[in-house]
Structure formats: C-alpha cells, structure tokens
Design a protein around this motif. Structure first.
Motif, short mmCIF file in Angstrom:
data_model
loop_
_atom_site.label_atom_id
_atom_site.label_comp_id
_atom_site.label_asym_id
_atom_site.label_seq_id
_atom_site.Cartn_x
_atom_site.Cartn_y
_atom_site.Cartn_z
N UNK A 128 -7.83 -3.07 12.85
CA UNK A 128 -6.54 -2.90 12.35
C UNK A 128 -6.79 -1.94 11.11
N UNK A 129 -5.88 -0.85 10.80
CA UNK A 129 -5.99 -0.03 9.77
C UNK A 129 -4.96 -0.12 9.14
N UNK A 130 -4.90 -0.44 7.71
CA UNK A 130 -3.87 -0.48 6.79
C UNK A 130 -3.97 0.73 5.78
N UNK A 131 -2.77 1.12 5.42
CA UNK A 131 -2.68 2.25 4.31
C UNK A 131 -1.75 1.21 3.29
N UNK A 132 -2.49 1.25 2.02
CA UNK A 132 -1.89 0.49 1.05
C UNK A 132 -1.53 1.34 -0.14
N UNK A 133 -0.48 1.15 -0.51
CA UNK A 133 0.16 1.93 -1.97
C UNK A 133 -0.22 1.10 -3.23
N UNK A 134 -0.80 2.04 -4.13
CA UNK A 134 -1.16 1.24 -5.32
C UNK A 134 -1.17 2.27 -6.44
N UNK A 135 -1.58 2.03 -7.62
CA UNK A 135 -1.71 2.70 -8.84
C UNK A 135 -2.89 2.69 -9.55
N UNK A 136 -3.08 1.43 -10.21
CA UNK A 136 -4.21 1.20 -11.01
C UNK A 136 -5.67 1.53 -10.27
N UNK A 137 -5.67 0.90 -9.02
CA UNK A 137 -6.84 1.07 -8.12
C UNK A 137 -7.29 2.53 -7.73
N UNK A 138 -6.23 3.41 -7.93
CA UNK A 138 -6.53 4.71 -7.40
C UNK A 138 -6.89 5.68 -8.63
N UNK A 139 -7.14 5.12 -9.68
CA UNK A 139 -7.52 5.85 -11.02
C UNK A 139 -8.97 6.72 -11.00
N UNK A 140 -9.79 5.73 -10.19
CA UNK A 140 -11.14 6.12 -9.93
C UNK A 140 -11.71 6.00 -8.68
N UNK A 141 -10.63 6.02 -7.55
CA UNK A 141 -11.19 5.58 -6.40
C UNK A 141 -11.84 6.87 -5.66
N UNK A 142 -12.89 6.50 -4.79
CA UNK A 142 -13.53 7.54 -4.10
C UNK A 142 -13.77 6.74 -2.82
N UNK A 143 -14.13 7.57 -1.69
CA UNK A 143 -14.58 7.39 -0.44
C UNK A 143 -15.72 6.32 -0.25
N UNK A 183 -7.93 8.32 1.06
CA UNK A 183 -7.13 8.07 -0.14
C UNK A 183 -6.41 9.14 -0.42
N UNK A 184 -5.20 9.16 -1.13
CA UNK A 184 -4.57 9.90 -1.70
C UNK A 184 -4.15 9.81 -3.06
N UNK A 185 -3.10 10.58 -3.46
CA UNK A 185 -2.78 10.09 -4.93
C UNK A 185 -1.86 8.85 -5.01
N UNK A 186 -1.24 8.25 -3.93
CA UNK A 186 -0.42 7.06 -3.90
C UNK A 186 -0.91 6.08 -3.13
N UNK A 187 -1.95 6.23 -2.28
CA UNK A 187 -2.37 5.28 -1.47
C UNK A 187 -3.56 5.15 -1.09
N UNK A 188 -4.28 4.20 -0.46
CA UNK A 188 -5.67 4.17 0.10
C UNK A 188 -5.65 3.60 1.52
#
Length: 198
Positions: free
Chosen positions: A22-37, A53-58
């Motif tokens: 299963x693949x999930x796309x999850x909308x977030x804010x704080x955790x995306x601040x320095x996210x990387x592949x 990931x993009x600016x609003x989800x991973x």
C-alpha cells in the motif's frame, strides 16, 4: 530512531493499493521543513521511508509485513496520523528511545476525562504484558508515554491536554486500535536472561 514526541498530526491525502503493498500520501507541515528522499518519518509510531514529497505532502510505501503488523493497512483518506521526524544527533532528547518498530496493536478499552487531563485504558494482546510495567515507558501511536496503572490484561496512561490536543488520541474511542512499541530495554533484558539460562 525517534523520541516519541509527536511534532504534528498529518492527514492521509491519498491511498494506492498495489500488488506489493500500500502507498500512502500524507499531508503535513512541520515534518516537511527539511524532508528529503529516503528520510525516515514516524507515522503513528511506524518508521517509514519517504519515497516522494512536495511542498504539502510526502509519500510512503507499506510493505506487506507493515500492513500485517499495523493498522495502517486500514487507514483511509482523511484519517489523522501522528508524525515525527527522526531524532537529530545534535538535538534534545525528550521522551524515550523509540525505534519505530511496532510490536503489536493494543485496543482502547476506555477514555475518561479526569479534571483537565484524560485517562486512557488499553487492552494488551496476549504475551505482551511482561513488557509493560507501572511507571515504565511505552509508545502508543508514536507517542512516548508513562504507564500510570497496570492490571492483568492491560494498562492505563494519563494524557495531559497538550498531548490530547496535538496528537490523534483526541480521535480515539473505545475499540479503536493503537500501535504499541514496548520499551526496547525490556526486550534486551529478556534476551540476555534467556541467553544466561541456556
């Protein structure tokens, strides 16, 4: 490795089922601040790897073992999950050592307001009671908590308003599942005692 101090709640934005999992796309804010592949993010206590990931989800992938051992195989669009980035080596260490390796799911037995706080009771699956002790640490849905009381079949925790408001515990009701990770120290001690007895 995580601390069990949830940074924010995220919302499941999309679910894709494949032959492999299963693949999930999850909308977030704080955790995306320095996210990387390839980054690790705890999703309700489950350590998962960011694939996109993009600016609003991973996006994360749930292998078949993850689907079998957790309730993430049942979440749908709109469901709320707890999020925490991996602990930085130079950061503060609050909470306790959390691996993000869920041992089992426990079930909410009851939820009761106590003054400004909340008391949550949980039923334990058979075989896991030996790892849960009064005043010891447990991780529930990625939240580092202290066991307030223990009985033969379960345990209770006290939830302060901040934890209730900032995590998905406010969404939980009797009968709902939560991911349980017992204190890894207990498992190491058990292993050492088993080895010593051989």
């Amino acid at each position: 490795m995580f601390t069990g101090i949830v940074e924010e709640t995220g919302t499941v934005a999309d679910v894709t089922v494949t032959d492999d999992g299963r693949r999930l796309r999850i909308a977030g804010d704080e955790v995306l601040a320095d996210v990387d592949h390839g980054a690790s993010i705890s999703v309700s206590g489950v350590c998962l790897t960011v694939e996109a990931y993009d600016e609003t989800s991973f996006e994360v992938f749930l292998a078949s073992e993850t689907v079998e051992k957790t309730y993430l195989g049942e979440v749908g669009v709109g469901d709320v999950v707890n999020l925490e980035r991996a602990m930085p080596a130079d950061g503060r260490f609050d909470g306790h050592v959390v691996q993000g390796h869920v041992d089992t799911t426990a079930t909410v037995r009851s939820v009761e307001p106590v003054g400004e706080d909340w008391r949550f009771e949980f039923d334990l699956p058979e075989g896991f009671g030996r790892y849960v002790v009064e005043k010891g640490s447990v991780t529930l849905d990625g939240i580092s908590l202290t066991v307030a009381d223990r009985d033969e079949d379960g345990f209770a925790v006290a939830i302060v308003p901040t934890t209730y408001d900032l995590t998905n515990l406010s969404e939980k009701a009797p009968g709902d599942p939560v991911h349980l990770e017992v204190d890894v120290v207990a498992k190491y001690v058990e292993n050492m005692l088993d080895d010593a007895a051989v």
